[in-house]
Write an enzyme that holds these catalytic residues in place. Structure first.
Site, PDB file in Angstrom:
ATOM      1  N   THR A  61      64.095   9.670  -6.190  1.00 22.25           N
ATOM      2  CA  THR A  61      65.424  10.514  -6.591  1.00 22.25           C
ATOM      3  C   THR A  61      66.163  10.574  -4.916  1.00 22.25           C
ATOM      4  O   THR A  61      65.535  10.823  -3.933  1.00 22.25           O
ATOM      5  CB  THR A  61      64.914  11.614  -7.282  1.00 22.25           C
ATOM      6  OG1 THR A  61      64.643  11.458  -7.901  1.00 22.25           O
ATOM      7  CG2 THR A  61      66.247  12.385  -7.390  1.00 22.25           C
ATOM      8  N   GLY A  62      67.783  10.717  -5.181  1.00 17.91           N
ATOM      9  CA  GLY A  62      67.763  10.991  -3.713  1.00 17.91           C
ATOM     10  C   GLY A  62      69.282  10.210  -3.330  1.00 17.91           C
ATOM     11  O   GLY A  62      69.359   8.763  -4.048  1.00 17.91           O
ATOM     12  N   GLU A 121      57.866  12.587  -8.268  1.00 13.85           N
ATOM     13  CA  GLU A 121      57.652  11.910  -7.350  1.00 13.85           C
ATOM     14  C   GLU A 121      56.547  11.442  -7.030  1.00 13.85           C
ATOM     15  O   GLU A 121      56.208  10.956  -6.595  1.00 13.85           O
ATOM     16  CB  GLU A 121      58.317  12.067  -6.459  1.00 13.85           C
ATOM     17  CG  GLU A 121      60.056  11.792  -6.643  1.00 13.85           C
ATOM     18  CD  GLU A 121      60.765  12.590  -5.464  1.00 13.85           C
ATOM     19  OE1 GLU A 121      62.520  12.196  -4.971  1.00 13.85           O
ATOM     20  OE2 GLU A 121      60.835  13.395  -4.822  1.00 13.85           O
ATOM     21  N   GLY A 130      63.362   8.725  -1.702  1.00  9.23           N
ATOM     22  CA  GLY A 130      62.643   8.863   0.550  1.00  9.23           C
ATOM     23  C   GLY A 130      62.498  10.117   1.063  1.00  9.23           C
ATOM     24  O   GLY A 130      61.551  10.641   0.252  1.00  9.23           O
ATOM     25  N   ALA A 131      62.728  10.948   1.638  1.00  9.79           N
ATOM     26  CA  ALA A 131      62.083  12.100   1.850  1.00  9.79           C
ATOM     27  C   ALA A 131      62.962  12.836   3.081  1.00  9.79           C
ATOM     28  O   ALA A 131      63.709  12.395   3.002  1.00  9.79           O
ATOM     29  CB  ALA A 131      61.326  11.689   3.400  1.00  9.79           C
ATOM     30  N   GLY A 151      61.376  16.622  -1.418  1.00 15.44           N
ATOM     31  CA  GLY A 151      61.995  17.791  -2.938  1.00 15.44           C
ATOM     32  C   GLY A 151      62.955  18.527  -2.643  1.00 15.44           C
ATOM     33  O   GLY A 151      63.764  19.424  -3.303  1.00 15.44           O
ATOM     34  N   THR A 210      69.686   8.239  -0.677  1.00 14.34           N
ATOM     35  CA  THR A 210      69.109   6.618   0.048  1.00 14.34           C
ATOM     36  C   THR A 210      68.098   5.983  -1.115  1.00 14.34           C
ATOM     37  O   THR A 210      68.534   4.990  -0.883  1.00 14.34           O
ATOM     38  CB  THR A 210      68.029   7.372   0.933  1.00 14.34           C
ATOM     39  OG1 THR A 210      68.373   8.993   1.524  1.00 14.34           O
ATOM     40  CG2 THR A 210      67.549   6.674   1.608  1.00 14.34           C
TER      41      THR A 210
HETATM   42  C1  5RP Z   1      64.165  14.502  -3.751  1.00 15.03           C
HETATM   43  C2  5RP Z   1      63.431  14.119  -2.530  1.00 15.03           C
HETATM   44  C3  5RP Z   1      64.622  13.247  -2.051  1.00 15.03           C
HETATM   45  O1  5RP Z   1      64.261  11.927  -2.370  1.00 15.03           O
HETATM   46  C4  5RP Z   1      64.668  13.754  -0.694  1.00 15.03           C
HETATM   47  O2  5RP Z   1      65.461  14.970  -0.821  1.00 15.03           O
HETATM   48  C5  5RP Z   1      65.607  12.391   0.058  1.00 15.03           C
HETATM   49  O3  5RP Z   1      67.420  12.883  -0.208  1.00 15.03           O
HETATM   50  P1  5RP Z   1      67.633  12.154   0.224  1.00 15.03           P
HETATM   51  O4  5RP Z   1      67.658  10.287   0.254  1.00 15.03           O
HETATM   52  O5  5RP Z   1      69.758  12.166  -0.438  1.00 15.03           O
HETATM   53  O6  5RP Z   1      67.999  12.660   1.668  1.00 15.03           O
HETATM   54  O7  5RP Z   1      62.352  14.576  -2.291  1.00 15.03           O
HETATM   55  O8  5RP Z   1      63.513  15.567  -4.610  1.00 15.03           O
END
Ligand code: 5RP
Length: 223
Positions: free
Chosen positions: A29-30, A103, A82-83, A95, A32
């Protein structure tokens, strides 16, 4: 100036090259991961997916990917996610998007779990990153009291519910010297459903920094 979104896309594209026909792929999710979903759809592989959020499921379906209900799945071949922060030992905080429970379940079911990120997510220490904790609404007051002992400050996300109907508290100022202890302490609090510490789940990471993609593999990176 570094184009962080271009780096997210680069990391996503590099990870998606690991996907082969007939794989069952876990979608994180997110922003990336959204690039990874787009790259996967573009490759037109013979794959199926499961999604860690309603948002990712919607995006994947809108781009023509098959999304299975995870309820009927025991394992997936590979998960891409993502992270918010990741260190050299592939320990991460996740998160910010509130999807850490699903996840974590999908990551645990995956033969290989890959994180994709732009270079701003690479850190020496996880502690400065806010740590999301998903909580059963029924237990809000009780859990908040316990969290006050673990974080110097915490904030509940306003008007927010996860896909599981739970609330999220972001913890600030936590002791990152023994994150496995913190993870165990959090999960021992009745009413805590999940937290954003991913300490053992991640097998590899593709991190793009100013156009250069680096792949890290668990156990094979200099600290
Ligand atoms: C969602 C996540 C996402 O993977 C994390 O927040 C990274 O998001 P982004 O790719 O938008 O920076 O853990 O629960």
């Amino acid at each position: 100036m570094i184009d962080r979104d271009a780096d997210k896309r680069l990391a996503a594209n590099a990870a998606v090259r690991e996907i082969r026909d007939d794989m069952l792929v876990g979608l994180g999710t997110g922003s990336t991961t959204a690039h990874a979903i787009a790259a996967l759809a573009e490759r037109r592989l013979r794959i199926e997916t499961v999604a860690t959020s309603e948002a990712s499921a919607r995006l994947a379906r809108s781009l023509g990917l098959t999304v299975r209900d995870f309820g009927g799945v025991e394992r997936v071949d590979i998960a891409i996610d993502g992270a918010d922060a990741i260190d050299a030992s592939l320990r991460a905080v996740k998160g910010a998007g509130g999807a850490m429970l699903r996840e974590k379940v999908v990551a645990a079911s995956a033969d290989r779990m890959i994180v994709i990120a732009d270079g701003s997510k690479r850190v020496d220490r996880l502690g400065p990153t806010k740590l999301p904790v998903e909580i059963l609404p029924f237990a809000r007051g009780f859990v908040a009291g316990r969290l006050s002992r673990l974080f110097t400050d915490w904030r509940e996300r306003a008007d927010y519910r996860t896909d599981n109907g739970n609330i999220v508290i972001d913890g600030h100022g936590w002791d990152d010297t023994a994150p496995d202890m913190l993870a165990a302490t959090l999960m021992a609090i009745p009413g805590v459903v999940a937290h954003g510490l991913f300490l053992t789940e991640i097998d590899a990471a593709y991190i793009a920094d100013d156009g250069i993609v680096t792949r890290l593999e668990r156990g094979r990176n200099p600290r």
